[in-house]
Design an enzyme around this catalytic site. Structure first.
Site, PDB file in Angstrom:
ATOM      1  N   GLU A  62       3.766 -27.884  -0.114  1.00  0.00           N
ATOM      2  CA  GLU A  62       2.342 -27.653  -0.334  1.00  0.00           C
ATOM      3  C   GLU A  62       1.885 -28.243  -1.665  1.00  0.00           C
ATOM      4  O   GLU A  62       2.532 -28.057  -2.699  1.00  0.00           O
ATOM      5  CB  GLU A  62       2.015 -26.151  -0.352  1.00  0.00           C
ATOM      6  CG  GLU A  62       0.538 -25.946  -0.658  1.00  0.00           C
ATOM      7  CD  GLU A  62       0.105 -24.507  -0.885  1.00  0.00           C
ATOM      8  OE1 GLU A  62       0.952 -23.601  -0.803  1.00  0.00           O
ATOM      9  OE2 GLU A  62      -1.092 -24.312  -1.144  1.00  0.00           O
ATOM     10  N   SER A 102       1.890 -27.713 -20.616  1.00  0.00           N
ATOM     11  CA  SER A 102       0.903 -27.367 -19.597  1.00  0.00           C
ATOM     12  C   SER A 102      -0.426 -28.090 -19.806  1.00  0.00           C
ATOM     13  O   SER A 102      -1.279 -28.090 -18.949  1.00  0.00           O
ATOM     14  CB  SER A 102       0.669 -25.871 -19.594  1.00  0.00           C
ATOM     15  OG  SER A 102      -0.133 -25.522 -20.707  1.00  0.00           O
ATOM     16  N   GLY A 103      -0.620 -28.705 -20.981  1.00  0.00           N
ATOM     17  CA  GLY A 103      -1.868 -29.411 -21.246  1.00  0.00           C
ATOM     18  C   GLY A 103      -2.793 -28.631 -22.154  1.00  0.00           C
ATOM     19  O   GLY A 103      -3.794 -29.161 -22.642  1.00  0.00           O
ATOM     20  N   ARG A 104      -2.459 -27.367 -22.398  1.00  0.00           N
ATOM     21  CA  ARG A 104      -3.333 -26.604 -23.269  1.00  0.00           C
ATOM     22  C   ARG A 104      -2.562 -25.678 -24.197  1.00  0.00           C
ATOM     23  O   ARG A 104      -2.306 -25.981 -25.331  1.00  0.00           O
ATOM     24  CB  ARG A 104      -4.320 -25.807 -22.426  1.00  0.00           C
ATOM     25  CG  ARG A 104      -5.459 -25.230 -23.236  1.00  0.00           C
ATOM     26  CD  ARG A 104      -6.354 -24.442 -22.335  1.00  0.00           C
ATOM     27  NE  ARG A 104      -7.614 -24.114 -22.964  1.00  0.00           N
ATOM     28  CZ  ARG A 104      -8.549 -23.401 -22.345  1.00  0.00           C
ATOM     29  NH1 ARG A 104      -8.380 -22.980 -21.120  1.00  0.00           N
ATOM     30  NH2 ARG A 104      -9.678 -23.110 -22.968  1.00  0.00           N
ATOM     31  N   LEU A 113       2.080 -23.749  -9.117  1.00  0.00           N
ATOM     32  CA  LEU A 113       2.107 -24.031 -10.547  1.00  0.00           C
ATOM     33  C   LEU A 113       1.606 -25.449 -10.770  1.00  0.00           C
ATOM     34  O   LEU A 113       1.891 -26.355  -9.995  1.00  0.00           O
ATOM     35  CB  LEU A 113       3.525 -23.872 -11.098  1.00  0.00           C
ATOM     36  CG  LEU A 113       3.649 -23.949 -12.619  1.00  0.00           C
ATOM     37  CD1 LEU A 113       2.973 -22.757 -13.291  1.00  0.00           C
ATOM     38  CD2 LEU A 113       5.112 -23.998 -13.049  1.00  0.00           C
ATOM     39  N   ASP A 168       3.055 -18.665 -21.829  1.00  0.00           N
ATOM     40  CA  ASP A 168       1.663 -18.870 -22.168  1.00  0.00           C
ATOM     41  C   ASP A 168       1.380 -18.229 -23.530  1.00  0.00           C
ATOM     42  O   ASP A 168       1.743 -17.081 -23.758  1.00  0.00           O
ATOM     43  CB  ASP A 168       0.818 -18.189 -21.081  1.00  0.00           C
ATOM     44  CG  ASP A 168      -0.625 -18.602 -21.171  1.00  0.00           C
ATOM     45  OD1 ASP A 168      -1.143 -18.681 -22.301  1.00  0.00           O
ATOM     46  OD2 ASP A 168      -1.229 -18.820 -20.109  1.00  0.00           O
ATOM     47  N   CYS A 220       1.452 -21.769 -34.729  1.00  0.00           N
ATOM     48  CA  CYS A 220       2.030 -20.906 -33.693  1.00  0.00           C
ATOM     49  C   CYS A 220       2.834 -21.679 -32.654  1.00  0.00           C
ATOM     50  O   CYS A 220       3.548 -21.089 -31.864  1.00  0.00           O
ATOM     51  CB  CYS A 220       0.975 -20.031 -33.029  1.00  0.00           C
ATOM     52  SG  CYS A 220      -0.469 -20.866 -32.392  1.00  0.00           S
ATOM     53  N   CYS A 236      -2.624 -16.602 -36.497  1.00  0.00           N
ATOM     54  CA  CYS A 236      -3.446 -17.795 -36.733  1.00  0.00           C
ATOM     55  C   CYS A 236      -4.552 -17.949 -35.692  1.00  0.00           C
ATOM     56  O   CYS A 236      -5.698 -18.222 -36.013  1.00  0.00           O
ATOM     57  CB  CYS A 236      -2.556 -19.025 -36.730  1.00  0.00           C
ATOM     58  SG  CYS A 236      -1.420 -19.068 -35.324  1.00  0.00           S
ATOM     59  N   ASP A 240       5.993 -14.756 -17.760  1.00  0.00           N
ATOM     60  CA  ASP A 240       5.151 -14.114 -16.764  1.00  0.00           C
ATOM     61  C   ASP A 240       5.956 -14.017 -15.471  1.00  0.00           C
ATOM     62  O   ASP A 240       6.185 -15.006 -14.783  1.00  0.00           O
ATOM     63  CB  ASP A 240       3.887 -14.962 -16.544  1.00  0.00           C
ATOM     64  CG  ASP A 240       2.949 -14.316 -15.546  1.00  0.00           C
ATOM     65  OD1 ASP A 240       3.390 -13.397 -14.821  1.00  0.00           O
ATOM     66  OD2 ASP A 240       1.780 -14.726 -15.492  1.00  0.00           O
ATOM     67  N   ASP A 267       6.647 -19.854 -16.633  1.00  0.00           N
ATOM     68  CA  ASP A 267       5.386 -20.165 -17.290  1.00  0.00           C
ATOM     69  C   ASP A 267       5.352 -19.366 -18.586  1.00  0.00           C
ATOM     70  O   ASP A 267       5.458 -18.142 -18.562  1.00  0.00           O
ATOM     71  CB  ASP A 267       4.226 -19.742 -16.360  1.00  0.00           C
ATOM     72  CG  ASP A 267       2.870 -20.026 -16.987  1.00  0.00           C
ATOM     73  OD1 ASP A 267       2.825 -20.700 -18.027  1.00  0.00           O
ATOM     74  OD2 ASP A 267       1.869 -19.547 -16.434  1.00  0.00           O
ATOM     75  N   CYS A 311      -2.309 -23.711 -32.578  1.00  0.00           N
ATOM     76  CA  CYS A 311      -2.300 -24.581 -33.750  1.00  0.00           C
ATOM     77  C   CYS A 311      -0.838 -24.842 -34.103  1.00  0.00           C
ATOM     78  O   CYS A 311       0.052 -24.210 -33.550  1.00  0.00           O
ATOM     79  CB  CYS A 311      -3.055 -23.930 -34.909  1.00  0.00           C
ATOM     80  SG  CYS A 311      -2.152 -22.575 -35.658  1.00  0.00           S
TER      81      CYS A 311
END
Lengths: 594, 433
Positions: B44, B160-162, B317, B111, B131, B121, B306, B109, B128
């Protein structure tokens, strides 16, 4: 897996043969029974087994598992119900046979839903753990061999290399040296219960298990086998309803069967485990075996037969796909009731839908919500958001007290929008989940509210979560503050904290219930947040119950006559009533107990 | 670094999916060498389009099928799900209940939002450099355990891109694990427990399991610089009160006094260690045990997973090389050899690499006007001219190791199924897209 002919051919065995069929006081239940039993015996065995498992559950809550008290109470319970427990007793054939058959009957009743399966497996595992713990040391190897479980110990050399690590990892080992303790090297996945709690040393994919801990491996294997067997039943139902009935299936009416209930299969794949006492009314039924015929499938086919018999909830059936329906009508209410009985009821919604308006929720939350829901409600009002675990636990609870789908959507949306969430985003991201939990999306499962057991045992809250059980998942200090803010007296708080310390979370919550309602003894044993709510409403509304009573399992039969007759000639006429009768007995049993 | 403007995303995505996305490597990964028939076809994918329109149960016959669809839809985000019993895009034609998730990589994952109670921070989605060390420690601790304790060979770590990282464990045996074993693994790897209502979230028992001991050894390498200097966890009364809540009340007064006198977190930590060890000698077998200092370190640094993402076989994911729609950064694989140097702020954004490509192609067009190169050839090389190249290289390295294991698998099978395998493979290659 091997099928020895003897198991299939012989019915009741005599003398040495009888003992050979059950060599141990505990079993892995690899083979379904295949003898004739009467409906009456079927019922009695089933009820006794449920009683036993219920006691296993209760003892597990009241005592630390494995302590002397727990062991002796459980032993006396087993003795009372005449199930097998000790290896060295004379003539244990009957208790072991009862154990064997009753286990398979309950498989029928408890295979239907995730929650039921989980409960059943848990109690059966505790039972097996107990029996294994009293098994004499010299019998362990025998039992393992008979159960097709064999492990190999590692060499002394390998042992010395890792001895510090193994000692540091295994709580059951004390001292500084391993000495003569045997260590077994087992693929880590088979040692699930050990490694997930970091109770065993892992290296390169293998768990190094001391003999003392081997019971965990056995239980793991048992669970795997049992849950597979139970799941196959359910899957097969789906498969079965897909395909038109093969021509070999013959329909028959249960009316011709009198008090026996019969399927029998013709070789090569024996289709059913029970066939009946009186041979004059046998019906032949070939069982289609999913995925072809090999010996393992034969076994599953038999288990499938269980679910096949049992799967007769009207909405799921078409007459064409399930020839067993009619005969099931005798068993279905019993099995259905058995499975319903384990916690009383599941608090799904029918009946009380729409009796609550949204503006009542705030006041209800302080008066009638259990602390777990009160805390979720407060967090939601304050943060205008709850994370997934909280939304599930609280959302299903609200559904259980009677919120309709429309109300639920409105309720969550209003709150989330206050938290500056874009209404569109809510509709896209969250309303699906709400509709899902009402069974309107996806698999269309109508989810039932979480029980205390589920809340306490699964999915513990982490950072940012407000779900879970406050008695289980809070620091005592914070719990104390919370209870103070709920205006519980200092004396009450210390009572509650003591209960929490003894890990009696549900009893602690019950105490809380008694205090906020000013009753001395609430008169029930709490095991569901929605039960808390119902009971609270019952008290607050002056004994008049505005909420729906526990849902009875649908029983198509007419109201029972009270008299129970065992006369074989009138068995047909009284069959239904005797069933109902027994179910009433069951109901008494459970209402006093739970 | 080029700033990313979300309004340009649709245009950028077109270019990215047409010329930069590493399709062949991507397919090579998810096809797993064709060892299991229809593995890729039953997988999928789900796409998130503009305005959060979410399409689940996409599936593709082969690489070119996937390419075409991605170039047509230009998804904002791509998620990877399980391998099912049937083709996911035909799940409606299968009887309810028969359509079952069967296999998937074991995924993790991590996060940054889960660390909000120990970061000083930033909070929620912000990160940043101060952290990010939390993620570095998380990768080191989890990866070591996956490799040495569980013996997993093929682990792909992805930014993850962020604000976090993902891990994909791809060994064949791992993809078949039940969800019970998956949660068991997460439990083994979890130490920090408790929600809003629990202050002290790490409790060590008397025996220290080798996994914990090894994890502490990793944290020790970072703790001073990360926690005491950058995060300055004992900077002022407000911050040290949070730590005092984790130690027995009997030593609160003594610590308060010495903290007041000291000048920085480093000194205060030394005091804490001293006082804590004294208190351990005094109260033998006390619940707080000899490991107070470690418990604090673990609460502040140990990875928080998680469980729900890892547990479910059918959980989706975000895919590697998908674009983060908010930051524009590409989900790139992380080189484990250089995990300490990995800097999320230097991960290329989609606008940056598209700009790079533009600059190069205008140059090249002038130079190579006469050279007729096919579009396909062009495309397979385009990413190499951008800052995406080193990350694709990391991915290729991962694939090479995977190939080696798969060759072994194939050899095993080939004894009996040689002919079958080749026939299947041929027919797949020959299939028109």
């Amino acid at each position: 897996m091997e099928f020895s002919g003897r198991k299939w051919k012989t019915l009741r065995l005599a003398g040495d043969q009888r003992n050979a069929s059950y060599p141990h006081c505990l079993q892995f239940y690899l083979q379904p029974p295949c003898e004739n039993i009467s409906l009456i015996e079927f019922e009695n065995l089933a009820i006794d087994r449920v009683k036993l498992l219920k006691s296993v559950e209760n003892l597990g809550v009241s005592y630390m598992k494995g302590t002397e008290q727990y062991q002796s109470k459980l032993e006396s319970e087993l003795r009372k119900l005449k199930f097998s427990y000790r290896e060295n007793l004379e003539d244990e054939y009957e208790p072991r046979r009862r154990d064997h058959i009753s286990h398979f009957i309950l498989r029928l009743a408890y295979c239907q839903s995730e929650e039921l399966r989980r409960w059943f497996i848990q109690q059966e595992m505790d039972l097996l753990r107990f029996r294994f713990s009293i098994l004499p040391k010299d019998k362990i190897q025998d039992f393992l061999k008979d159960s097709q479980l064999q492990f190999e110990a590692i060499s002394d050399e390998e042992k010395t290399l890792r001895d510090q690590e193994i000692i540091a990892s295994s709580p059951s080992l004390s001292g500084l040296k391993l000495g003569f303790e045997s260590i077994y090297k087992i693929p880590f996945a088979d040692a699930l219960d050990l490694f997930r709690g970091r109770k065993v040393y892992l290296e390169d994919g293998f768990a190094y298990v001391p003999l003392k801990d081997i019971v965990a491996i056995i239980l793991n294997e048992f669970r795997a086998k049992l849950s597979k067997a139970l799941a196959v039943g359910v899957q097969w139902h789906d498969l079965g309803s897909l395909q038109p009935l093969p021509p070999r299936f013959k329909r028959f009416s249960y009316l011709s069967l009198l008090s026996c209930w019969d399927y029998r299969c013709t070789p090569p794949h024996p289709g059913l485990l029970w066939y009946p006492g009186s041979l004059q009314s046998l019906v032949t039924l070939d069982f289609p075996v999913p995925g072809g015929i090999n010996s393992e499938d034969c076994e599953t086919a038999k288990v499938v037969a269980c679910s096949f018999l049992w799967e007769l909830r009207p909405r799921k059936l078409t007459a064409r796909s399930l020839p067993a329906v009619q005969s099931d009508e005798r068993l279905q209410p019993l099995l259905n009731h058995l499975s319903h009985s384990y916690t009383g009821q599941d608090y799904s919604t029918q009946g009380n839908v729409g009796k609550i308006s949204l503006d009542q929720i705030d006041s209800l939350s302080t008066k009638s919500f259990p602390p777990c829901m009160r805390q979720l409600h407060k967090a939601l009002r304050e943060n205008h958001h709850l994370r997934h675990g909280g939304r599930m636990q609280y959302g299903l609870f609200l559904k259980g007290i009677g919120l309709t789908l429309e109300q639920a959507l409105q309720f969550w949306k209003q709150e989330f929008i206050k938290g500056k969430m874009d209404p569109d985003k809510f509709d896209k991201g969250y309303s699906y989940n709400i509709r899902h939990s009402f069974g309107k999306e996806g698999k269309r499962t109508d989810y039932t509210p979480f029980s205390c057991l589920k809340i306490i045992l699964s999915n513990p809250p982490s950072q940012g979560d407000y779900h879970g059980c406050p008695f289980r998942h809070s620091d005592p200090e914070l719990l104390k503050q919370k209870l103070q803010s709920y205006k519980i007296s200092p004396g009450g708080i210390s009572q509650i904290l003591d209960l929490v310390k003894g890990t009696h979370y549900q009893v602690a919550c019950q105490k809380y219930f008694e205090m906020i309602h000013n009753v001395d003894d609430c008169g029930f044993s709490l095991n569901h947040p929605n039960q808390f709510f119902c009971e609270s409403q019952r008290i607050l509304n002056g004994g008049k119950d505005i909420k729906k009573e526990p849902i009875q399992p649908e029983t198509p039969q007419p109201k029972p006559s009270v008299q129970k007759t065992k006369d074989a000639s009138s068995a047909l006429a009284s069959l239904n009533s005797s069933l109902e009768m027994d179910m009433e007995g069951l109901e008494d049993y459970f209402s006093e107990d739970s | 670094m080029e700033t990313f403007d979300p309004t340009e995303l649709p245009e950028l995505l077109k270019l990215y999916y047409r010329r930069l996305f590493p399709y062949s490597q991507y397919y090579r990964w998810l096809n797993y060498g064709g060892v299991i028939k229809n593995y890729f076809q039953h997988r999928e994918f789900s796409f998130t389009l503009k305005d959060d329109i979410y399409i689940r149960y996409q599936s593709f016959n082969n690489q070119s099928d996937l390419e075409k669809e991605m170039q047509k839809m230009n998804p904002y985000k791509i998620d990877i799900g399980a391998v099912y019993s049937h083709r996911p895009n035909q799940h409606n034609t299968v009887k309810l209940g028969a359509f079952q998730a069967q296999e998937k990589e074991l995924v993790f994952d991590i996060d940054m939002t889960d660390y909000d109670d120990v970061r000083r921070c930033c909070s929620s989605a912000d990160i940043c450099p101060k952290c990010w060390t939390l993620m570095t420690m998380a990768i080191r601790i989890i990866d070591r355990a996956l490799k040495e304790d569980f013996g997993f060979k093929h682990r792909l770590w992805v930014y993850s891109g962020r604000r976090g990282v993902h891990c994909w464990v791809c060994d064949e045996s791992v993809r078949k694990l039940s969800s019970a074993v998956r949660s068991g693994i997460v439990e083994y790897l979890s130490l920090v427990k408790g929600g809003q209502d629990v202050k002290k979230k790490v409790h060590l028992s008397e025996k220290i399991h080798p996994f914990i001991r090894k994890s502490i050894n990793i944290i020790k390498k970072y703790f001073e610089e990360y926690a005491l200097v950058n995060q300055d966890i004992l900077e002022n009364k407000e911050s040290w009160d949070k730590i005092l809540a984790l130690v027995p009340e009997t030593i609160h007064d003594e610590l308060q006094q010495s903290f007041q006198k000291s000048h920085n977190s480093l000194q205060r930590w030394e005091h804490l260690k001293k006082v804590a060890s004294k208190c351990q000698n005094n109260i033998k077998n006390d619940k707080y045990g000899p490991w107070l200092e470690w418990e604090i370190m673990l609460q502040y640094c140990f990875p928080r997973l998680d469980i729900n993402v890892s547990k479910g076989i059918n959980h989706l994911l975000k895919s590697p090389f998908s674009v983060h729609p908010k930051t524009g950064r590409i989900s790139v694989p992380i080189d484990l050899q250089k995990v300490d140097q990995f800097d999320p702020f230097t991960v290329p954004t989609i606008s940056f690499i598209c700009r790079e490509l533009d600059a190069i192609s205008t140059n090249e067009e002038e130079k190579e006007e006469n050279e007729a190169e096919s579009d396909v050839k062009h495309r397979t090389r385009d990413y190499k001219k951008t800052s995406l190249a080193p990350y694709v290289k990391v991915f290729e390295h991962f694939l090479e190791n995977l190939d080696k294991s798969q060759k072994g698998e194939l050899l095993k099978k080939s004894d009996t199924h040689m002919c079958d395998y080749w026939m299947n493979n041929d027919s797949e290659l020959g299939k028109p897209g």
